[in-house]
Structure formats: structure tokens, C-alpha cells
Design an enzyme around this catalytic site. Structure first.
Site: not given
Ligand code: 5GP
Ligand code: ZN
Length: 114
Positions: A7, A46, A98, A100
Site C-alpha cells: 500500500c 488491499h 497484499h 501480488h
Molecule cells: P512473496 O514472497 O510474498 O510472494 O513476494 C514478495 C516479494 O516482494 C518478494 O519477491 C520481495 O523481493 C518483494 N519485495 C519486498 N519488499 C519490497 C520492496 O520494498 N520493493 C519492491 N519493489 N519489492 C519488494
Molecule cells: Zn496493502
């Protein structure tokens, strides 16, 4: 949502490399890329995880997949292909609450995942 990282990215409180944005969706580069191209596509609403998709918010998920299709084409991933990943909950490896969708491309990806 007050302390949600994504967010804050939507609100531009945290900078990111944005590749696409409209009224309901934003796409930006993953800060820790796992492939030559690693993009995250998220709804501006969200929604915590895939477990929280319902009949009222599911239209944005369809829209996200249309955005993914267009981005993949623009980024030159169309011919060789790419992977779309949604990690859901603890066992799914979700680290940001959130919803993604990862677009991963630019190299041969293996299967099954770890
Ligand atoms: P998940 O593990 O929840 O599927 O993916 C979260 C993703 O968010 C990870 O691939 C991580 O590298 C990315 N991520 C975490 N913090 C940030 C941030 O501050 N900026 C960006 N651009 N990506 C982020
Ligand atoms: Zn969010």
C-alpha cells in the site's frame, strides 16, 4: 492499510520502479529479482491473499491477468514464455500480505518449485 508495504508503494511513500499503473492496478520491479525479468503486479485495493478473493473483488484479478499479458508482450517475454506466481499464506511462502502476482521471465525456469 496503515503499515502494508505494498500500500505504501501504491501511495508512493516507498519508491519503486513502476512499469504500469491505472486506476486499479500497479506493476513494479521486484527489489530482489529471481530472474532477469521479475515484476510484481498488484491491485490497488488491499486484498490480503488469494484466500480473500470474492465475488466483489474478483474483477480486478481478471484485469491483473490482462495487464500481465500486455506487460509480458512489451517486455519481450511472449515468444519464450514466462511464469506467473502467486504465493498464498505461510506454506505458499507469502511474505507480503497484499496479494501480488510475480511475473518471472528471461531464463529457463525449473519445476517443481522448492
Ligand atoms: P512473496 O514472497 O510474498 O510472494 O513476494 C514478495 C516479494 O516482494 C518478494 O519477491 C520481495 O523481493 C518483494 N519485495 C519486498 N519488499 C519490497 C520492496 O520494498 N520493493 C519492491 N519493489 N519489492 C519488494
Ligand atoms: Zn496493502
Amino acid at each position: 492499510m496503515g503499515d502494508c508495504l505494498f500500500c505504501k508503494i501504491i501511495d508512493k511513500e516507498i519508491p519503486s520502479e513502476i512499469l504500469y499503473e491505472d486506476d486499479s492496478v500497479i506493476a513494479f520491479k521486484d527489489v530482489n529479482p529471481q530472474a532477469p525479468i521479475h515484476i510484481l503486479v498488484i491491485p490497488k485495493e488491499h486484498i490480503e491473499s488469494a484466500r480473500d478473493i470474492d465475488k466483489d473483488n474478483c474483477h480486478v484479478i481478471g484485469h491483473i491477468f490482462a495487464v500481465i499479458r500486455d506487460l509480458a508482450k512489451e517486455l519481450g517475454l511472449d515468444e519464450d514464455g514466462y511464469r506467473v506466481v502467486n504465493n498464498c499464506g505461510k506454506h505458499g511462502g507469502q511474505t507480503v500480505s497484499h496479494i501480488h502476482f510475480h511475473i518471472l521471465g528471461g531464463r529457463q525456469l525449473s519445476w517443481p518449485p522448492g
